[in-house]
Design an enzyme around this catalytic site. Structure first.
Site, mmCIF file in Angstrom:
data_model
loop_
_atom_site.group_PDB
_atom_site.id
_atom_site.type_symbol
_atom_site.label_atom_id
_atom_site.label_comp_id
_atom_site.label_asym_id
_atom_site.label_seq_id
_atom_site.Cartn_x
_atom_site.Cartn_y
_atom_site.Cartn_z
ATOM 1 N N ASP A 136 -8.863 -0.687 2.306
ATOM 2 C CA ASP A 136 -9.221 0.412 3.208
ATOM 3 C C ASP A 136 -8.926 1.768 2.578
ATOM 4 O O ASP A 136 -8.143 1.879 1.637
ATOM 5 C CB ASP A 136 -8.428 0.283 4.510
ATOM 6 C CG ASP A 136 -6.931 0.299 4.251
ATOM 7 O OD1 ASP A 136 -6.488 -0.406 3.307
ATOM 8 O OD2 ASP A 136 -6.200 1.013 4.969
ATOM 9 N N GLU A 137 -9.538 2.769 3.143
ATOM 10 C CA GLU A 137 -9.235 4.180 2.860
ATOM 11 C C GLU A 137 -9.120 4.463 1.360
ATOM 12 O O GLU A 137 -8.124 5.018 0.906
ATOM 13 C CB GLU A 137 -7.933 4.583 3.570
ATOM 14 C CG GLU A 137 -8.043 4.495 5.082
ATOM 15 C CD GLU A 137 -6.783 5.021 5.788
ATOM 16 O OE1 GLU A 137 -6.938 5.849 6.695
ATOM 17 O OE2 GLU A 137 -5.669 4.599 5.443
ATOM 18 N N VAL A 138 -10.119 4.071 0.618
ATOM 19 C CA VAL A 138 -10.079 4.276 -0.828
ATOM 20 C C VAL A 138 -10.754 5.607 -1.187
ATOM 21 O O VAL A 138 -11.968 5.746 -1.056
ATOM 22 C CB VAL A 138 -10.764 3.105 -1.559
ATOM 23 C CG1 VAL A 138 -10.680 3.311 -3.067
ATOM 24 C CG2 VAL A 138 -10.116 1.777 -1.161
#
EC number: 3.2.1.52
Lengths: 518, 518
Positions: free
Chosen positions: B287-289
């Protein structure tokens, strides 16, 4: 912080099979107080991590020899709590030595021992760094209290026991149980079985056997239970079961001063208490008495007139009569300070005055020759969330009291966890770590207490103590210890624990910490 | 709330010497899973009050016979958790009967049994009212999870164990351990021993033996541990020990996609994990890369160009390669939903997509033929303090999914206790009781779940469950359960506990409560 500490540079490793011996002891431990405490201590130091390293070639601490000089184990006010703890750096095997006058001093020594130990991530063993240790210790004050309030919110018995456990970690020794108040009457009184009709609900009650269980649990840990019934104010809940205790159905407190049955009920309660609560003192409250119901209720007003009493006379009459009843059951009495403030010269000379309204009271009380317990609300009320831990730490019970004879009349102090806004879910995080700051004030010799300018060092040590509590399953909060984000707090607080982080004669400690940093 | 319940009107009293028997069982209990669970259950029902009444003339429940049909005790995803529990009203002696396919179903039955029991203040015994009971039960979803986050705040091992204990009280069965994140790397990785240099401090670490201990502790209680390493984002702390995992010393995440050693380290971690974390799934985050470090770092940018990859290609490449590594160690993979949202068609078809961003994702995931776990942050993030318990309760994982084949692809759901703002001091009061509301959503058949208009009844039942937790030493908070003062909350919440207060086929319960009021 103990009275006297010296330490060295040798790291020992604690045997997984640590033994307790009693060579030279005069104490038979018939109630297994010591044996159980030792087992709890071992459980605590082994709680954190899996211990499965090899002792091969490491200096091994194999046992703790506990010498208790006195055979008795009656806990009460003023029992000798002193101890010596020594951990040599060499020997084959190495054994620690505890020496105490009473088993209760030995319990404190075991607690101190536990706080010397850490899990060592290299050896995967419990290590005890900085041997040889020589610790001589005794409390400054005989009364080191914490109040809980089970009237504003019921606290389940397991929660009360957890609070008692946590008290022993900072050597507090009096749990002041404010059992009953206006809001609820949760405890069973066999002499007046309808009193606990004033409980919140069917299940939010304590049987008298529960009270016995709590007292015994506490005594085994060196903690006295001070029971309180607060009269004549703060007693509205009594009348749920016995409405005749109210002045009238519309004006319900203070308790009806005009009725003999009021004092019969108090006598019944204190008679039942005396079979269970064996602490030398009972607390009779006496604070915040608004007597207007006495004058607005015609029957009570007539009685006042008949007896030539003003409201203030009746208040005094009530308190003094309640004191007499308590004395008849073998108790010495603690009363909140309003009793002293209003008629101090009339109080029984054995009365202990419990200060709460603010500072400056203790000096008046002891000047009058009475004894005092200090709980000034501006500093030692735990429900005052705005008071930070250093405020708790810096509150000096002997402030402005220079006369040594008067100093002796200050029995100690107490932090108060009033229950209006806390319950089982947040009591521990509200008590700790601030109560620990007060606990050190009450335990440690005045000259060894941290000064204002030593707050940063103290902060690190207290943060580590908070971490110790967390690791033992006590939900101690951060307590405004650092002006940092919550993430950073965690980072700071658990770097190292207990006495190992104490500022002692050398600054070896910091160096050790660095060596151990990953 | 079980799948099916019927009850009667007879009150039994539970023997202080309650026995467990296993007549007709095929399960040998070689690891003492059942024996220990029974002992824990007895401890829990006896924890509250001193039990010292007389059984004379009272209907006595003497034993619980537990029949487990399958001999195995390998816990994993999809294990049969169903059970039947019957408590007859008559017999000499009376014994309860538990029947389950697996020992893990039997554990749930014991938990349910414990919640039928109360301390009876009249007899001073444990009572089991409303017999005969016939309960048939099984979970609606096989995956009923709770996330903890030991990177943002370290949680001591005893605290994690306490969370596991509390999960069993509401039959949650997956502890999703978000071990590592940007802020700290607290766990030992034997293959790469410098990784935990990224821990907050010396003592805020877990050895791999601690992890084994936690897994075994959980398995004995029917709880699976889902380990997560979140890659390639949320991994800054990895580089404290191995700076080459950072794109550069000034741009530290995501992990360096261009370096083979990045994938070697992931392989080492998952190899070590596979020896410890035996759950079928591992969680690989994703997530949230924010890939900007990849293009701002010349070396990495050159690698992208050389391989003809845009940033989004590299993100996909990383996730898919990590998936392959996990599969090579026998795991099926769970990834956060961004992986699906960005390249769902490229994911391994066995991927489980973990929804978190919001609603509506699960229906897309299962329409694409992938499996899904639901944790939409607007309803099931426990760090969102503004979401009340009824918000948790009403969050339906199968919303808008009507096709039965697609419904099967929703494995279940998970509530997430992210660690930025909680630690050991307040994790339990933040998890509970709201997690219990989600737990019922995940356990109980859809048609038996409370509807909007039944919230008041549900509120009473959940308040009682909160009280049960408090009595067991779990610091469950009030959870905005009632629009009342904190004092009143206590009054309402503990009147009666557990299933006894459930709205069942009759409204007998309310009547019973009244009978027992003081």
């Amino acid at each position: 912080m103990p009275k006297s500490v010296s330490k060295g540079e040798q790291t020992l490793h604690v045997s997984r099979d640590l033994k307790m011996t009693a060579e030279g002891s005069n104490y038979a431990d018939g109630k297994a107080i010591l044996k159980d405490a030792f087992q709890r201590m071992v459980t605590l130091i082994e709680l954190d991590h899996v211990i499965n390293g090899s002792y091969q070639g490491l200096p091994l601490l194999a046992s703790v020899n506990v010498v208790v000089h006195l055979p008795g184990d009656e806990l009460n006010f003023g029992v000798d709590e002193s101890y010596n703890l020594s951990v040599p750096a060499t020997g084959n095997p190495i054994y620690a030595q505890i020496e105490a006058q009473t088993v209760f001093g030995a319990l404190h020594a075991l607690e101190t021992f536990s706080q010397l130990c850490n899990f060592d991530f290299t050896s995967r063993l419990i290590e005890l760094p900085s041997a040889p240790w020589a610790i001589t210790d005794m409390p400054r004050f005989a009364y080191r209290g914490l109040l809980i309030d089970t009237s504003r919110h019921y606290l389940p018995v397991p929660v009360i026991k957890s609070v008692i456990d946590s008290m022993t970690y900072s050597k507090l020794n009096v749990l002041h149980w404010h059992i009953v108040d206006e809001q609820s009457f949760p405890i069973e009184i066999p002499s007046y079985p309808k009193l606990w009709n004033g409980a919140y609900s069917y299940s939010e009650r304590y049987t008298m056997d529960d009270a016995i269980d709590i007292v015994q649990y506490a005594e085994k840990r060196g903690v006295n239970i001070l029971a309180e019934i607060d009269v004549p104010g703060h007693a509205l809940s009594w009348g749920v079961g016995y409405p005749s205790l109210w002045p009238s159905a519309t004006c319900k407190e203070p308790l009806d001063v005009s009725s003999e049955s009021t004092f019969q009920v108090i006598n019944g309660i204190l008679s039942d208490f005396s079979k269970v609560f064996k602490f030398k003192f009972v607390h009779l409250g006496g604070d915040e008495v608004n007597t207007s119901c006495w004058t607005s209720t015609p029957r009570v007003k007539a009685w006042l007139t008949q007896h030539g009493m003003k409201e203030s006379d009746a208040y005094r009459y009530f308190v003094l009569r309640a004191q007499k009843i308590a004395k008849s059951h073998g108790y010495e009495v603690i009363n909140w300070e309003e009793t002293f403030n209003n008629f101090g010269d009339k109080l029984d000379r054995r009365t202990v005055v419990h200060n709460w309204l603010g500072g400056g009271v203790a000096e008046k009380v002891v000047a009058a020759g009475l004894r005092c317990v200090v709980s000034n609300q501006d500093k030692w009320y735990l429900d005052h969330l705005e008071v930070t831990w250093d405020g708790f730490y810096m509150n000096e019970p002997l402030k402005n009291i220079k006369n040594p004879e008067q100093q002796k009349l200050v029995l100690g102090g107490e932090v108060c966890m009033w229950g209006e806004h806390i319950d089982a879910s947040d009591i521990q995080q509200t008590i700790w770590p601030r109560a620990a700051a007060a606990a050190e004030r009450l335990w440690t010799p005045f000259e060894k207490l941290s000064k204002e300018w030593e707050i940063p060092v103290l902060s690190t040590r207290l943060a580590r103590f908070r971490c110790l509590l967390n690791h033992r399953g006590i939900a101690a909060g951060p307590g405004n210890m650092l002006n940092a984000s919550s993430t950073d707090q965690s980072k700071e607080s658990c770097a190292r624990r207990g006495l190992q982080g104490a500022k002692l004669s050398s600054d070896k400690t910091e160096e050790e910490v660095k060596t151990n940093e990953v």
